[in-house]
Structure formats: C-alpha cells, structure tokens
Scaffold this motif. Structure first.
Motif, PDB file in Angstrom:
ATOM      1  N   TYR A 175       6.206  -1.800   1.111  1.00 42.24           N
ATOM      2  CA  TYR A 175       5.964  -1.366   2.490  1.00 42.24           C
ATOM      3  C   TYR A 175       4.786  -0.427   2.683  1.00 42.24           C
ATOM      4  CZ  TYR A 175      10.311  -3.596   3.786  1.00 42.24           C
ATOM      5  OH  TYR A 175      11.289  -4.521   4.008  1.00 42.24           O
ATOM      6  N   GLY A 227       1.489   1.109   3.486  1.00 44.28           N
ATOM      7  CA  GLY A 227       0.295   0.618   4.155  1.00 44.28           C
ATOM      8  C   GLY A 227       0.531  -0.464   5.195  1.00 44.28           C
ATOM      9  N   ILE A 228       1.743  -1.029   5.256  1.00 42.44           N
ATOM     10  CA  ILE A 228       2.010  -2.091   6.238  1.00 42.44           C
ATOM     11  C   ILE A 228       3.172  -1.762   7.161  1.00 42.44           C
ATOM     12  CG2 ILE A 228       1.100  -3.920   4.744  1.00 42.44           C
ATOM     13  CD1 ILE A 228       4.079  -4.752   4.264  1.00 42.44           C
ATOM     14  N   ASP A 268       5.287   0.660   9.908  1.00 45.67           N
ATOM     15  CA  ASP A 268       5.191   1.696  10.929  1.00 45.67           C
ATOM     16  C   ASP A 268       6.573   1.858  11.559  1.00 45.67           C
ATOM     17  OD1 ASP A 268       4.674   3.401  13.054  1.00 45.67           O
ATOM     18  OD2 ASP A 268       2.862   2.336  13.680  1.00 45.67           O
TER      19      ASP A 268
END
Length: 116
Positions: A46, A48-49, A51
């Motif tokens: 997860y 860096g990708i 939110d």
C-alpha cells in the motif's frame, strides 16, 4: 505446479479462490460493496498508493470519521501503519472473527439501503 489465485477485488471485479477461508467472500464483498479498506497493515503493497480519504474505515489518529458511532474505537493499523481502524479486530483485518464491526456494518447498510 500452479500458484493459487489470490482472492481480491479490483475496481468492480472480484476474484475468489474457493480454497480460501470461507470468510474471504464476506471480506471481499466489504471491498466491493462498501469500499472498505484492509484493516491489516501491508506497507509493501500500500505504500505510495493508499489514501485514507478514499476509505470509510481508515482515518487519521483522531478517528473523527466515525466519532459518535457506538462501539467504534481507534486502533493503529489500517492498510498502512500510520492510519487507524475502528475495531481491534474485524473481518476486514483477519479471519479470526466473522464480524464487520459498527463502522463497516454502517457503510454496508448505506449501500444496501440505497437500493430499497
């Protein structure tokens, strides 16, 4: 010889490996129907990708998304270690329990009730 298919949801498509734990179907439906995030931590997947704003069951430290929902808490670890989840354990975290918890149940009910 064959690598087993990992049960998962991508966009509006679910893949379920019938050899998985029987609760995996409910877990994946949580992703598919209510856009629930994984409540376990997987930094390598997860980072860096992810939110937390995109998922109703992950929040910042104050857990304001679900303040006022009876039975909801604020526990560290929701897809990434920097976010928080509403229950100590739920079907979105592990298969040691078959409950969704109050926040996840409410999100699922919103989706289902939209069709009534």
């Amino acid at each position: 010889l064959l690598n087993p298919v990992r049960s998962s949801v991508t966009s509006n498509t679910a893949k379920i490996n019938t050899a998985d734990n029987k609760l995996v179907l409910a877990h994946e439906l949580g992703h598919l129907l209510a856009k629930l995030a994984d409540e376990y931590v997987d930094e390598s997947h997860y980072k860096g990708i992810f939110d937390e704003k995109d998922y109703p069951n992950c929040d910042k430290e104050e857990c304001s998304k679900w303040s006022g929902i009876y039975g909801a808490g604020c526990f560290r670890g929701c897809s990434l270690g920097i976010y928080f989840r509403p229950t100590e354990d739920s079907i979105m975290k592990s298969f040691r329990t078959s409950i969704f918890g109050p926040v996840n149940r409410e999100e699922l009910a919103k989706v289902i009730n939209a069709y009534s």
